[in-house]
Motif scaffolding. Structure first.
Motif, PDB file in Angstrom:
ATOM      1  N   SER A 132     -18.077  16.853   5.085  1.00 14.40           N
ATOM      2  CA  SER A 132     -17.816  15.510   5.458  1.00 14.40           C
ATOM      3  C   SER A 132     -16.495  15.237   6.015  1.00 14.40           C
ATOM      4  N   ALA A 133     -16.347  14.317   7.015  1.00 16.19           N
ATOM      5  CA  ALA A 133     -15.102  13.909   7.578  1.00 16.19           C
ATOM      6  C   ALA A 133     -15.218  12.558   8.370  1.00 16.19           C
ATOM      7  N   PRO A 134     -14.209  11.747   8.363  1.00 13.92           N
ATOM      8  CA  PRO A 134     -14.208  10.435   8.960  1.00 13.92           C
ATOM      9  C   PRO A 134     -14.709  10.395  10.504  1.00 13.92           C
ATOM     10  N   PRO A 135     -15.602   9.598  10.736  1.00 15.34           N
ATOM     11  CA  PRO A 135     -16.300   9.658  12.141  1.00 15.34           C
ATOM     12  C   PRO A 135     -15.181   9.619  13.282  1.00 15.34           C
ATOM     13  N   VAL A 136     -14.063   9.255  12.997  1.00 12.49           N
ATOM     14  CA  VAL A 136     -13.076   9.402  14.277  1.00 12.49           C
ATOM     15  C   VAL A 136     -12.527  10.755  14.507  1.00 12.49           C
ATOM     16  N   LEU A 137     -12.411  11.559  13.393  1.00 16.77           N
ATOM     17  CA  LEU A 137     -12.046  12.942  13.364  1.00 16.77           C
ATOM     18  C   LEU A 137     -13.114  13.945  13.996  1.00 16.77           C
ATOM     19  N   VAL A 138     -14.506  13.431  13.414  1.00 20.15           N
ATOM     20  CA  VAL A 138     -15.517  14.176  13.902  1.00 20.15           C
ATOM     21  C   VAL A 138     -15.863  14.107  15.389  1.00 20.15           C
ATOM     22  N   THR A 139     -15.876  12.505  15.773  1.00 19.14           N
ATOM     23  CA  THR A 139     -16.143  12.301  17.110  1.00 19.14           C
ATOM     24  C   THR A 139     -15.128  12.749  18.182  1.00 19.14           C
ATOM     25  N   HIS A 140     -13.918  12.805  17.769  1.00 18.22           N
ATOM     26  CA  HIS A 140     -12.921  12.946  18.959  1.00 18.22           C
ATOM     27  C   HIS A 140     -12.151  14.170  18.757  1.00 18.22           C
ATOM     28  N   LEU A 141     -12.642  14.905  17.511  1.00 22.61           N
ATOM     29  CA  LEU A 141     -11.600  16.121  17.364  1.00 22.61           C
ATOM     30  C   LEU A 141     -12.462  17.452  16.891  1.00 22.61           C
ATOM     31  N   LEU A 142     -13.085  17.215  15.734  1.00 23.51           N
ATOM     32  CA  LEU A 142     -13.758  18.585  15.104  1.00 23.51           C
ATOM     33  C   LEU A 142     -15.007  18.887  16.029  1.00 23.51           C
ATOM     34  N   ALA A 143     -15.731  17.988  16.384  1.00 20.49           N
ATOM     35  CA  ALA A 143     -16.962  18.148  17.146  1.00 20.49           C
ATOM     36  C   ALA A 143     -16.552  19.103  18.614  1.00 20.49           C
ATOM     37  N   ASP A 144     -15.458  18.889  19.222  1.00 19.95           N
ATOM     38  CA  ASP A 144     -15.118  19.483  20.401  1.00 19.95           C
ATOM     39  C   ASP A 144     -14.642  20.895  20.146  1.00 19.95           C
ATOM     40  N   HIS A 145     -14.298  21.215  18.743  1.00 18.40           N
ATOM     41  CA  HIS A 145     -13.923  22.652  18.313  1.00 18.40           C
ATOM     42  C   HIS A 145     -15.115  23.591  17.802  1.00 18.40           C
ATOM     43  N   LEU A 146     -16.217  23.059  17.715  1.00 15.91           N
ATOM     44  CA  LEU A 146     -17.279  23.615  17.338  1.00 15.91           C
ATOM     45  C   LEU A 146     -17.692  25.049  17.763  1.00 15.91           C
ATOM     46  N   PRO A 147     -17.575  24.928  19.217  1.00 12.90           N
ATOM     47  CA  PRO A 147     -17.859  26.229  20.006  1.00 12.90           C
ATOM     48  C   PRO A 147     -16.991  27.313  19.366  1.00 12.90           C
ATOM     49  N   ARG A 148     -15.628  26.996  19.391  1.00 13.60           N
ATOM     50  CA  ARG A 148     -14.717  28.104  18.783  1.00 13.60           C
ATOM     51  C   ARG A 148     -15.255  28.605  17.436  1.00 13.60           C
ATOM     52  N   PHE A 149     -15.512  27.525  16.365  1.00 14.20           N
ATOM     53  CA  PHE A 149     -16.188  27.999  15.052  1.00 14.20           C
ATOM     54  C   PHE A 149     -17.173  28.851  15.049  1.00 14.20           C
ATOM     55  N   GLU A 165     -18.865  10.359   8.136  1.00 13.77           N
ATOM     56  CA  GLU A 165     -19.014   9.369   7.339  1.00 13.77           C
ATOM     57  C   GLU A 165     -17.774   8.782   6.837  1.00 13.77           C
ATOM     58  N   GLY A 166     -17.787   7.294   6.678  1.00 18.39           N
ATOM     59  CA  GLY A 166     -16.269   6.829   6.026  1.00 18.39           C
ATOM     60  C   GLY A 166     -16.400   7.141   4.641  1.00 18.39           C
ATOM     61  N   ARG A 167     -17.698   6.865   3.704  1.00 17.69           N
ATOM     62  CA  ARG A 167     -17.433   6.732   2.509  1.00 17.69           C
ATOM     63  C   ARG A 167     -16.830   8.218   1.695  1.00 17.69           C
ATOM     64  N   VAL A 168     -16.343   7.931   0.597  1.00 18.23           N
ATOM     65  CA  VAL A 168     -15.870   8.748  -0.169  1.00 18.23           C
ATOM     66  C   VAL A 168     -16.901   9.661  -1.057  1.00 18.23           C
ATOM     67  N   VAL A 169     -17.204  10.981  -0.342  1.00 21.27           N
ATOM     68  CA  VAL A 169     -18.201  11.730  -1.137  1.00 21.27           C
ATOM     69  C   VAL A 169     -17.890  12.148  -2.567  1.00 21.27           C
ATOM     70  N   SER A 170     -18.756  12.748  -3.135  1.00 20.40           N
ATOM     71  CA  SER A 170     -18.578  13.202  -4.434  1.00 20.40           C
ATOM     72  C   SER A 170     -18.967  14.772  -4.345  1.00 20.40           C
TER      73      SER A 170
END
Length: 289
Positions: free
Chosen positions: A97-114, A128-133
């Motif tokens: 779970s990560a904030p939308p800004v990091l998922v959309t503009h950073l992490l998703a771009d690096h998924l091929p490497r992962f 998601e912006g909410r704090v997950v448990s």
């Protein structure tokens, strides 16, 4: 013997306050919740909930059972986490779970490497912006902009996200700061620090529009709607945007990586954590200096 599924449905009713709310949270129908609650009351031979026209209220015994049920839930989640940690190395499903800004503009771009490095790990990436448990297993790993306070989790700071003011290079009022109009966040994020920072800069100048996510702000500022407060790792890479207001107060958010202590040594979970930390640290606008 009490059925755990009955207890789980009772917990959902107690936490939501209505049968319909419990049904939505559990993704089952209203009748299933009612049937499970009745089964638990029958097994215990006691009324746990007073069913009112618009809500459900715990009885005195119901409140006592609720406290014990929370302990049962924590134990059930702990068992599931231990089982997950014992799975085969570098394989399985890991939820991040990560904030939308990091998922959309950073992490998703690096998924091929992962995917190339860990072909047997199925990464479920939730923006998601909410704090997950983590103790409730709402995610295995989480990235947040505030230091977590869950006692059962471990966290470390992995970066800093700085903000700046940006406008399209053709913005009509680019050279006239007194005429700037601002792109703000809507009421969903009205209380977040970035909104306070932006309003402090805007002062009595008008707000042109309100939008929810930074990706929407980016579209609006590209269209010349007004001035936006964007994370620098987004704004500095867009050739159509220029950074403005060099004398404005600085603003940044810390980036925290967190995991439940029961899962921190699971190989697949560690692989996801290392991927996130490396992706952040490799970015010149997010790395800690």
């Amino acid at each position: 013997m009490v059925d755990w599924e009955d207890v789980r449905h009772f917990l959902a009713v107690a936490q939501s306050g209505t049968l319909s709310g419990a049904a939505r949270n559990l993704k089952v129908d209203h009748a299933t919740v009612s049937r499970r609650l009745a089964a638990l009351e029958t097994a215990l031979d006691v009324r746990l909930v007073d069913r009112l026209p618009r809500s459900c209220r715990l009885t005195v015994t119901g409140r006592q059972v609720f406290e014990r049920a929370l302990e049962m839930e924590a134990g059930a989640h702990a068992i599931a986490r231990l089982a997950k940690a014992a799975h085969a190395p570098l394989a399985g499903r890991v939820t991040l779970s990560a904030p939308p800004v990091l998922v959309t503009h950073l992490l998703a771009d690096h998924l091929p490497r992962f995917r190339k490095e860990y072909p047997d790990i199925r990464l479920s990436l939730s923006a998601e912006g909410r704090v997950v448990s983590l103790s409730r297993r709402e995610a295995d790993v989480a990235v947040r902009f505030v230091q977590p306070d869950e006692a059962s989790s471990v966290a470390r700071k992995i970066g800093t996200m700085a903000f700046g003011l940006y406008a399209h290079r053709s913005y009509a009022h680019l050279s006239a700061p007194e005429r700037w109009e601002f792109i703000a966040w809507d009421q969903t994020y009205a209380d977040m620090p970035a909104q306070s920072w932006l309003f402090g800069i805007a002062d009595d100048r008008p707000v042109a529009c309100e939008l929810t996510h930074s990706s929407e702000h980016l579209i609006a500022v590209r269209a010349g709607v007004g001035v936006a407060g964007l994370p620098c790792f987004i704004g500095e890479r867009d050739r159509d945007l220029v950074r403005i207001g060099e004398d404005i107060p600085s603003f940044a958010r810390d980036i925290w990586l967190m995991v439940h202590r029961d899962l921190r040594k699971a190989p697949a979970v560690r692989a996801v954590m290392e991927f996130v930390a490396a992706t952040i640290s490799e970015d010149q606008y997010l790395s800690i200096r």
